[in-house]
Motif scaffolding. Sequence first.
Motif, PDB file in Angstrom:
ATOM      1  N   ARG A  47      14.699 -33.023 -17.634  1.00 20.75           N
ATOM      2  CA  ARG A  47      14.025 -31.838 -17.112  1.00 20.75           C
ATOM      3  C   ARG A  47      14.224 -30.635 -18.037  1.00 20.75           C
ATOM      4  O   ARG A  47      13.279 -29.907 -18.334  1.00 20.75           O
TER       5      ARG A  47
ATOM      6  N   TRP B  17       8.276 -32.175 -10.562  1.00 20.42           N
ATOM      7  CA  TRP B  17       9.136 -32.821  -9.564  1.00 20.42           C
ATOM      8  C   TRP B  17       9.004 -32.159  -8.193  1.00 20.42           C
ATOM      9  O   TRP B  17       9.075 -32.814  -7.165  1.00 20.42           O
ATOM     10  N   TYR B  18       8.820 -30.845  -8.162  1.00 19.28           N
ATOM     11  CA  TYR B  18       8.771 -30.070  -6.926  1.00 19.28           C
ATOM     12  C   TYR B  18       7.509 -30.348  -6.117  1.00 19.28           C
ATOM     13  O   TYR B  18       7.430 -29.997  -4.940  1.00 19.28           O
TER      14      TYR B  18
ATOM     15  N   ASP C  10      15.999 -35.891  -1.655  1.00 19.20           N
ATOM     16  CA  ASP C  10      16.403 -34.506  -1.385  1.00 19.20           C
ATOM     17  C   ASP C  10      17.585 -34.113  -2.271  1.00 19.20           C
ATOM     18  O   ASP C  10      17.668 -32.975  -2.738  1.00 19.20           O
TER      19      ASP C  10
ATOM     20  N   LYS D 191      16.212 -33.415  -5.666  1.00 14.69           N
ATOM     21  CA  LYS D 191      15.473 -32.151  -5.645  1.00 14.69           C
ATOM     22  C   LYS D 191      16.403 -30.945  -5.640  1.00 14.69           C
ATOM     23  O   LYS D 191      16.124 -29.938  -6.298  1.00 14.69           O
ATOM     24  N   ALA D 192      17.517 -31.037  -4.918  1.00 12.52           N
ATOM     25  CA  ALA D 192      18.481 -29.933  -4.916  1.00 12.52           C
ATOM     26  C   ALA D 192      19.046 -29.731  -6.326  1.00 12.52           C
ATOM     27  O   ALA D 192      19.162 -28.597  -6.801  1.00 12.52           O
TER      28      ALA D 192
ATOM     29  N   ALA E 178      16.268 -28.308  -8.624  1.00  8.50           N
ATOM     30  CA  ALA E 178      16.024 -26.887  -8.343  1.00  8.50           C
ATOM     31  C   ALA E 178      17.122 -26.028  -8.980  1.00  8.50           C
ATOM     32  O   ALA E 178      16.838 -24.990  -9.590  1.00  8.50           O
ATOM     33  N   TYR E 179      18.367 -26.471  -8.863  1.00  5.07           N
ATOM     34  CA  TYR E 179      19.487 -25.774  -9.506  1.00  5.07           C
ATOM     35  C   TYR E 179      19.305 -25.778 -11.016  1.00  5.07           C
ATOM     36  O   TYR E 179      19.487 -24.758 -11.680  1.00  5.07           O
TER      37      TYR E 179
ATOM     38  N   ASP F  19      16.530 -25.979 -12.753  1.00  6.92           N
ATOM     39  CA  ASP F  19      15.472 -25.042 -13.139  1.00  6.92           C
ATOM     40  C   ASP F  19      15.959 -23.599 -13.077  1.00  6.92           C
ATOM     41  O   ASP F  19      15.667 -22.793 -13.968  1.00  6.92           O
ATOM     42  N   ALA F  20      16.708 -23.258 -12.025  1.00  5.25           N
ATOM     43  CA  ALA F  20      17.199 -21.885 -11.874  1.00  5.25           C
ATOM     44  C   ALA F  20      18.192 -21.533 -12.987  1.00  5.25           C
ATOM     45  O   ALA F  20      18.111 -20.456 -13.585  1.00  5.25           O
TER      46      ALA F  20
ATOM     47  N   THR G 142      17.216 -15.975 -12.400  1.00  8.92           N
ATOM     48  CA  THR G 142      17.087 -16.055 -10.959  1.00  8.92           C
ATOM     49  C   THR G 142      18.040 -15.087 -10.276  1.00  8.92           C
ATOM     50  O   THR G 142      19.253 -15.205 -10.411  1.00  8.92           O
TER      51      THR G 142
ATOM     52  N   PHE H 179      20.626 -21.621  -4.835  1.00  7.08           N
ATOM     53  CA  PHE H 179      20.541 -22.917  -5.515  1.00  7.08           C
ATOM     54  C   PHE H 179      21.917 -23.581  -5.562  1.00  7.08           C
ATOM     55  O   PHE H 179      22.031 -24.790  -5.388  1.00  7.08           O
TER      56      PHE H 179
END
Length: 157
Positions: free
Chosen positions: A49, A83-84, A91, A94-95, A98-99, A101-102, A108, A114
Amino acid sequence: MQQEVIFINTRFDPDITPFHAIAKEMAKAVGYTADLKVDKKLAQLLRLRVAQANECAYCIILHAGTSREIGIDAAKVDNISSWYNSHLYTDKEKAALAYCDALNEGKTKAFDQFHEGLKAYFDEKEIAEIAAIVINMNVWTRLKLAQGATPVYKEQA
């Protein structure tokens, strides 16, 4: 038959400063060959990612190939850029994404949300490893961009 891809440095040799050696030591600690507590496939999705988000040709080719080699479903590898918008990821994944990406973005204002999202799935050591994986990949994507690591087919080199 798939053609072999190699990389040429179009800007500079990364070994002319000690930084490349330092980056290699970081990779030993949290890179794709490291022995970590966090799940190996999840760690690899995070690396891929960051590579994709930072548009690092070297890193994308390396980590997409490694992802497939360790058994990550091809659809997840191919869908990592969105992915989102996908139900292919758990899940827990995804968590972590998301972290990722942030942290990768680094701007952020509500970063705590996150971090808190990770706590439902990961212990403190795993969270620290996830952060280290993302940070390490940021070092590598920037280094490869700066040195101009450019993919070419071997017969073109």
